[in-house]
Write a protein that holds these residues in place. Sequence first.
Motif, PDB file in Angstrom:
ATOM      1  N   CYS A 165      -9.759   0.769  -6.150  1.00 15.29           N
ATOM      2  CA  CYS A 165      -9.190   0.884  -4.802  1.00 15.29           C
ATOM      3  C   CYS A 165      -8.231   2.064  -4.689  1.00 15.29           C
ATOM      4  O   CYS A 165      -7.560   2.231  -3.665  1.00 15.29           O
ATOM      5  CB  CYS A 165      -8.473  -0.407  -4.405  1.00 15.29           C
ATOM      6  SG  CYS A 165      -7.275  -1.024  -5.630  1.00 15.29           S
TER       7      CYS A 165
ATOM      8  N   SER B 275       0.813  -1.218   0.000  1.00  9.20           N
ATOM      9  CA  SER B 275       0.000   0.000   0.000  1.00  9.20           C
ATOM     10  C   SER B 275       0.844   1.266   0.000  1.00  9.20           C
ATOM     11  O   SER B 275       0.320   2.375  -0.062  1.00  9.20           O
ATOM     12  CB  SER B 275      -0.929   0.027   1.220  1.00  9.20           C
ATOM     13  OG  SER B 275      -0.186   0.203   2.419  1.00  9.20           O
TER      14      SER B 275
ATOM     15  N   LEU C  52      -8.753   5.190  -4.258  1.00  6.05           N
ATOM     16  CA  LEU C  52      -9.124   6.246  -3.330  1.00  6.05           C
ATOM     17  C   LEU C  52      -8.402   6.111  -1.997  1.00  6.05           C
ATOM     18  O   LEU C  52      -8.025   7.110  -1.385  1.00  6.05           O
ATOM     19  CB  LEU C  52     -10.644   6.248  -3.115  1.00  6.05           C
ATOM     20  CG  LEU C  52     -11.202   7.362  -2.226  1.00  6.05           C
ATOM     21  CD1 LEU C  52     -10.924   8.731  -2.848  1.00  6.05           C
ATOM     22  CD2 LEU C  52     -12.700   7.169  -1.991  1.00  6.05           C
ATOM     23  N   TRP C  53      -8.205   4.882  -1.518  1.00  7.19           N
ATOM     24  CA  TRP C  53      -7.625   4.685  -0.197  1.00  7.19           C
ATOM     25  C   TRP C  53      -6.286   3.936  -0.204  1.00  7.19           C
ATOM     26  O   TRP C  53      -5.687   3.744   0.846  1.00  7.19           O
ATOM     27  CB  TRP C  53      -8.606   3.893   0.686  1.00  7.19           C
ATOM     28  CG  TRP C  53      -8.853   2.480   0.230  1.00  7.19           C
ATOM     29  CD1 TRP C  53      -8.115   1.365   0.529  1.00  7.19           C
ATOM     30  CD2 TRP C  53      -9.900   2.029  -0.617  1.00  7.19           C
ATOM     31  NE1 TRP C  53      -8.631   0.251  -0.079  1.00  7.19           N
ATOM     32  CE2 TRP C  53      -9.751   0.620  -0.786  1.00  7.19           C
ATOM     33  CE3 TRP C  53     -10.977   2.657  -1.260  1.00  7.19           C
ATOM     34  CZ2 TRP C  53     -10.608  -0.142  -1.568  1.00  7.19           C
ATOM     35  CZ3 TRP C  53     -11.833   1.889  -2.025  1.00  7.19           C
ATOM     36  CH2 TRP C  53     -11.657   0.513  -2.176  1.00  7.19           C
ATOM     37  N   ASP C  54      -5.792   3.528  -1.361  1.00  3.12           N
ATOM     38  CA  ASP C  54      -4.590   2.690  -1.411  1.00  3.12           C
ATOM     39  C   ASP C  54      -3.593   3.274  -2.401  1.00  3.12           C
ATOM     40  O   ASP C  54      -3.873   3.375  -3.593  1.00  3.12           O
ATOM     41  CB  ASP C  54      -4.986   1.269  -1.819  1.00  3.12           C
ATOM     42  CG  ASP C  54      -3.847   0.287  -1.710  1.00  3.12           C
ATOM     43  OD1 ASP C  54      -2.899   0.395  -2.504  1.00  3.12           O
ATOM     44  OD2 ASP C  54      -3.909  -0.611  -0.843  1.00  3.12           O
ATOM     45  N   GLN C  55      -2.416   3.672  -1.905  1.00  2.00           N
ATOM     46  CA  GLN C  55      -1.415   4.285  -2.778  1.00  2.00           C
ATOM     47  C   GLN C  55      -0.911   3.307  -3.832  1.00  2.00           C
ATOM     48  O   GLN C  55      -0.635   3.694  -4.973  1.00  2.00           O
ATOM     49  CB  GLN C  55      -0.234   4.803  -1.949  1.00  2.00           C
ATOM     50  CG  GLN C  55       0.843   5.511  -2.764  1.00  2.00           C
ATOM     51  CD  GLN C  55       0.320   6.749  -3.465  1.00  2.00           C
ATOM     52  OE1 GLN C  55      -0.340   7.578  -2.842  1.00  2.00           O
ATOM     53  NE2 GLN C  55       0.593   6.879  -4.755  1.00  2.00           N
TER      54      GLN C  55
ATOM     55  N   CYS D 283      -2.611   1.048  -5.324  1.00  2.00           N
ATOM     56  CA  CYS D 283      -3.608   1.058  -6.401  1.00  2.00           C
ATOM     57  C   CYS D 283      -3.490   2.326  -7.239  1.00  2.00           C
ATOM     58  O   CYS D 283      -3.577   2.274  -8.470  1.00  2.00           O
ATOM     59  CB  CYS D 283      -5.013   0.948  -5.810  1.00  2.00           C
ATOM     60  SG  CYS D 283      -5.425  -0.698  -5.214  1.00  2.00           S
ATOM     61  N   ARG D 284      -3.282   3.475  -6.573  1.00  3.04           N
ATOM     62  CA  ARG D 284      -3.129   4.726  -7.336  1.00  3.04           C
ATOM     63  C   ARG D 284      -1.943   4.639  -8.279  1.00  3.04           C
ATOM     64  O   ARG D 284      -2.003   5.118  -9.418  1.00  3.04           O
ATOM     65  CB  ARG D 284      -2.972   5.917  -6.387  1.00  3.04           C
ATOM     66  CG  ARG D 284      -4.260   6.349  -5.726  1.00  3.04           C
ATOM     67  CD  ARG D 284      -4.139   7.720  -5.107  1.00  3.04           C
ATOM     68  NE  ARG D 284      -3.294   7.733  -3.933  1.00  3.04           N
ATOM     69  CZ  ARG D 284      -3.708   7.397  -2.704  1.00  3.04           C
ATOM     70  NH1 ARG D 284      -4.953   7.000  -2.519  1.00  3.04           N
ATOM     71  NH2 ARG D 284      -2.901   7.451  -1.684  1.00  3.04           N
TER      72      ARG D 284
END
Length: 240
Positions: free
Chosen positions: A156, A85, A158-161, A163-164
């Motif tokens: 995902c 994450s 929005l809350w998981d780097q 995933c970004r």
Amino acid sequence: MRRSATLLLAGLLLAGTVAVPATAQAAPRPASADAPREDSAGAPRPVVLVHGRNAGPGVWGSLTERLTTAGTPADRIFAWSYDSSRSTNEVLAGQLAAYVDDVLRRTGADRVDLVAHSLGSLPTRWYVKYGGGAPRVRNWVSLAGPNHGTGLAWACALWDQGCRDMTPGSYVVSRLNEGDETPGDVRYTTFRSAGDGQILPTSSTALSGARNVQVADMGHNDLLGDPGVAEQVLATLTAP
């Protein structure tokens, strides 16, 4: 119901399985004529395995077994464990650099082979391209990597780097693919399956300048345990 299914798919963004290769698209960077199967000390190069999102070193059991059966000593195989994450460029690439330096110190080798699954392809690429890893890496292998992003990661992000970082057009993906996608005296190989289901589109895995292999249809995580894929990875790591 639709949101729950999307979140479930996002949570499964880990790794992939491969079968017997179907087609290969080759645009490889020519290997150096003196590229050794072993390190400069005559011992097998250490192999560093890097798992995907929400996974751990245990996913590498099948490949580890294949490597040891083929003669790679267990003490030359390493599985890096990390918090998927965290940020690829600000945190993970630096942690991987320190880990590889420790592997080289412990083994006395001058270079390692990196094998990454899914998300693990991003911090390993950043390490090679921007973290000083190119002189320390001989082979870089990506199994079902989101090398140009995957649309599923938006679920995902929005809350998981992590995933970004995997979203198409993210800072990490854009920086990794600007200019030379396969820099340095490193042999790059990617494996992808049309049946992946998590790397969307599956063509995201292929890199310009790499040997890009498309295998028979199978799921994203199947690439990790498929005997045919393991055999191809072994052949890649031992090629002259």
